[in-house]
Enzyme design. Structure first.
Site, PDB file in Angstrom:
ATOM      1  N   LYS A  31      21.769 -30.066  11.203  1.00  0.00           N
ATOM      2  CA  LYS A  31      22.992 -30.623  10.614  1.00  0.00           C
ATOM      3  C   LYS A  31      22.957 -32.141  10.414  1.00  0.00           C
ATOM      4  O   LYS A  31      22.422 -32.611   9.420  1.00  0.00           O
ATOM      5  CB  LYS A  31      24.195 -30.215  11.450  1.00  0.00           C
ATOM      6  CG  LYS A  31      24.554 -28.744  11.319  1.00  0.00           C
ATOM      7  CD  LYS A  31      25.891 -28.447  11.944  1.00  0.00           C
ATOM      8  CE  LYS A  31      26.261 -26.978  11.930  1.00  0.00           C
ATOM      9  NZ  LYS A  31      26.887 -26.536  10.702  1.00  0.00           N
ATOM     10  N   TYR A  80      28.078 -19.316  18.848  1.00  0.00           N
ATOM     11  CA  TYR A  80      27.658 -19.131  17.461  1.00  0.00           C
ATOM     12  C   TYR A  80      26.323 -19.845  17.282  1.00  0.00           C
ATOM     13  O   TYR A  80      26.199 -21.027  17.632  1.00  0.00           O
ATOM     14  CB  TYR A  80      28.697 -19.691  16.479  1.00  0.00           C
ATOM     15  CG  TYR A  80      28.205 -19.593  15.065  1.00  0.00           C
ATOM     16  CD1 TYR A  80      28.320 -18.401  14.354  1.00  0.00           C
ATOM     17  CD2 TYR A  80      27.562 -20.665  14.455  1.00  0.00           C
ATOM     18  CE1 TYR A  80      27.805 -18.286  13.073  1.00  0.00           C
ATOM     19  CE2 TYR A  80      27.047 -20.557  13.175  1.00  0.00           C
ATOM     20  CZ  TYR A  80      27.182 -19.367  12.491  1.00  0.00           C
ATOM     21  OH  TYR A  80      26.661 -19.256  11.229  1.00  0.00           O
ATOM     22  N   ASP A 131      21.345 -25.158  22.011  1.00  0.00           N
ATOM     23  CA  ASP A 131      21.544 -25.248  20.563  1.00  0.00           C
ATOM     24  C   ASP A 131      22.484 -26.426  20.313  1.00  0.00           C
ATOM     25  O   ASP A 131      23.697 -26.310  20.476  1.00  0.00           O
ATOM     26  CB  ASP A 131      22.136 -23.923  20.059  1.00  0.00           C
ATOM     27  CG  ASP A 131      22.517 -23.971  18.586  1.00  0.00           C
ATOM     28  OD1 ASP A 131      22.501 -25.071  17.991  1.00  0.00           O
ATOM     29  OD2 ASP A 131      22.845 -22.907  18.035  1.00  0.00           O
ATOM     30  N   TYR A 180      30.188 -16.779   3.391  1.00  0.00           N
ATOM     31  CA  TYR A 180      31.112 -15.811   3.993  1.00  0.00           C
ATOM     32  C   TYR A 180      32.121 -15.273   2.977  1.00  0.00           C
ATOM     33  O   TYR A 180      33.264 -14.988   3.327  1.00  0.00           O
ATOM     34  CB  TYR A 180      31.827 -16.440   5.205  1.00  0.00           C
ATOM     35  CG  TYR A 180      30.849 -17.145   6.113  1.00  0.00           C
ATOM     36  CD1 TYR A 180      29.933 -16.424   6.852  1.00  0.00           C
ATOM     37  CD2 TYR A 180      30.811 -18.542   6.177  1.00  0.00           C
ATOM     38  CE1 TYR A 180      29.002 -17.065   7.646  1.00  0.00           C
ATOM     39  CE2 TYR A 180      29.875 -19.194   6.976  1.00  0.00           C
ATOM     40  CZ  TYR A 180      28.974 -18.450   7.700  1.00  0.00           C
ATOM     41  OH  TYR A 180      28.058 -19.083   8.474  1.00  0.00           O
TER      42      TYR A 180
HETATM   43  N1  PMP Z   1      23.891 -23.237  15.616  1.00  0.00           N
HETATM   44  C1  PMP Z   1      25.084 -23.833  15.607  1.00  0.00           C
HETATM   45  C2  PMP Z   1      25.692 -24.275  16.907  1.00  0.00           C
HETATM   46  C3  PMP Z   1      25.764 -24.035  14.399  1.00  0.00           C
HETATM   47  O1  PMP Z   1      26.977 -24.611  14.397  1.00  0.00           O
HETATM   48  C4  PMP Z   1      25.144 -23.624  13.195  1.00  0.00           C
HETATM   49  C5  PMP Z   1      25.794 -23.823  11.831  1.00  0.00           C
HETATM   50  N2  PMP Z   1      27.152 -23.793  11.783  1.00  0.00           N
HETATM   51  C6  PMP Z   1      23.886 -23.020  13.254  1.00  0.00           C
HETATM   52  C7  PMP Z   1      23.288 -22.852  14.483  1.00  0.00           C
HETATM   53  C8  PMP Z   1      23.175 -22.565  12.006  1.00  0.00           C
HETATM   54  O2  PMP Z   1      22.725 -23.642  11.262  1.00  0.00           O
HETATM   55  P1  PMP Z   1      22.427 -23.487   9.706  1.00  0.00           P
HETATM   56  O3  PMP Z   1      23.738 -23.213   9.045  1.00  0.00           O
HETATM   57  O4  PMP Z   1      21.834 -24.809   9.303  1.00  0.00           O
HETATM   58  O5  PMP Z   1      21.461 -22.362   9.548  1.00  0.00           O
END
Ligand code: PMP
Length: 434
Positions: free
Chosen positions: A284, A154, A255, A22
């Site tokens: 993650k 997000y 998610d 970012y």
């Molecule tokens: N979904 C959620 C809820 C997230 O918090 C994130 C990453 N912050 C992502 C998807 C995307 O994951 P990545 O950065 O491993 O592509």
């Protein structure tokens, strides 16, 4: 280039060549140079604000739940390295990926039977969306191509995930009008303990009734909306969504990339509600923050539906799919988590955050302080001055990455009570000076 570079030389080259998350090019904020990390501590290559070590309040963006340089996780990687670091997954398989998939099926909500391994959270969301669209296409409902979600979410930075991030005020606002137009419900009302608001439930029902014919899936972050604003909502809304999605024939995607593996106090946030989504994304913390890997799980209904179509395959296959190093460390990380009293550790950290952040509520400019599981959030009534807030935390010996109006922490589960107290001093200082 010399073999040895000073921290100042690294920073200069970084600024010239290296894009950061970012960030602009060249960078405007000087990144701190980390030379090593161990336990919950990041060791700096040069003193900053008088500190040479920082307690990591971010778990490297929610991932390093066991801390750094963990002997069990190190052994998993080095052991696997001696056997094979990678082989393609097309036409080949191997024990680490098979065991990991079976373990994920075992520990995630019942009914999720099939696992697609990919490289990152965003890609796992892309795969989830593809699964849902293809499911409906295969069962003869090819008009169901849109997605529904609620605002404040997000889901990552690749194209489909960007289209279901909150289109207003979020980091992908720039691309409104270019991204696919999805259907957005209002932000779910706040409060983990609050009963679902009947007016909000009616709003969800109304939107679903109007759009179900064109909607393939409802995708949400369960219980905690992370990078969209660090908001907590009642698990009751997940039960409502499960029922409404069944009634209106829409698939439910959860998610859990940020919430999975214990962070909210349940192993998966869906467990707070006792529901099974049709599709689940995890990432993650799955690898303990060691390597990049994510997974998309689905039910047999979804997989069978896809298999019945005229194109019975899921056309997705990343080069590094099922990477043995990542799969091995993911297995080790999951087993390490399950072998300990993780609910007790998360509760202990939550109690430390509650106590340590209580004083922040009295600060001028602070709008709200909230804690859930091992997540602590201080919300300001203004946009945080990221440079000033980061400096203030570093002065307390803490690493934080505030954003928008939020100073927050998700400590590694191995943080001691003293580490948590120090993190809270860092968060409070950042909130005061940011
Ligand atoms: N979904 C959620 C809820 C997230 O918090 C994130 C990453 N912050 C992502 C998807 C995307 O994951 P990545 O950065 O491993 O592509």
């Amino acid at each position: 280039m010399p073999d040895q570079l000073t921290a100042a030389e690294l920073r200069a080259l970084d600024r010239q060549h290296v894009w950061h998350p970012y960030g602009p090019m060249p960078g405007r904020q000087e990144p701190l140079v980390v030379s090593s990390a161990s336990g919950v501590r990041l060791r700096l290559a040069e003193p900053v604000e008088g500190q040479t070590e920082l307690v990591d309040g971010m778990s490297s963006w929610w991932s390093a739940v066991h801390g750094y340089n963990h002997p069990v996780l190190n052994d998993a990687v080095t052991g696997q390295l001696g056997r094979m670091s990678h082989v393609m997954f097309g036409g080949l398989t191997h024990e680490p990926a098979v065991r990991l998939a079976a373990r994920l099926v075992e520990i995630t909500p019942p009914g999720l039977e099939h696992v697609f391994l990919s490289d990152s959270g965003s890609v796992s969301v892309e795969v989830a969306v593809k699964m849902c669209l293809q499911y409906w296409r295969s069962v003869g409902r090819s008009g169901k191509t849109r997605l529904m979600t609620w605002r404040g979410g997000y889901h990552g930075d690749t194209w489909q995930p960007m289209a279901v991030c909150d289109p207003e005020g979020g980091m992908h606002e720039l691309w409104q009008g270019v991204l696919n137009r999805q259907v957005f419900a209002d932000v779910p009302p706040s409060g983990f303990d609050a009963e679902p608001d009947p007016a909000y439930v009616a709003h969800l029902r109304e939107l679903l009734a109007a759009h179900a014919h064109e909607v393939a899936a409802f995708i949400v972050e369960p219980v905690v909306q992370g990078a969209g604003g660090m908001r907590f909502h009642s698990p009751g809304y997940l039960r409502v969504l499960r029922e409404l999605c069944d009634e209106f024939e829409v698939l439910l995607v959860l998610d859990e990339i940020a919430t999975g593996f214990g962070r909210t106090g349940a192993l998966f946030a869906a467990d707070h509600a006792g529901i099974t989504p049709d599709v689940l994304c995890v990432g993650k913390a799955m690898t303990g923050g060691y390597l990049s890997m994510a997974a998309t799980l689905c039910t047999s209904r979804v997989a069978d539906g896809i298999s019945r179509g005229d194109v019975p395959v899921l056309a997705h296959g990343p080069t590094f799919m099922g990477n043995p190093l990542a799969a091995s460390v993911a297995l080790a990380s999951i087993d390490l988590l399950l072998a300990q009293d993780w609910p007790g550790e998360v509760k202990r950290i939550g109690a430390g955050l509650r106590e340590g952040l209580a004083g922040a509520a009295e600060l001028p400019g602070v709008k709200d302080v909230r804690v859930l599981g091992a997540i602590g959030v201080v919300q300001l009534d203004h946009e945080v001055d990221m440079a000033a807030a980061t400096r203030a935390a570093v002065r307390e010996g803490v690493w934080l990455r505030p954003f928008r109006d939020l100073v927050y922490t998700m400590p590694p589960y191995v943080s001691t009570d003293e580490d948590v107290a120090r993190i809270c001093r860092g968060v409070t200082a950042a909130a005061r000076e940011g």
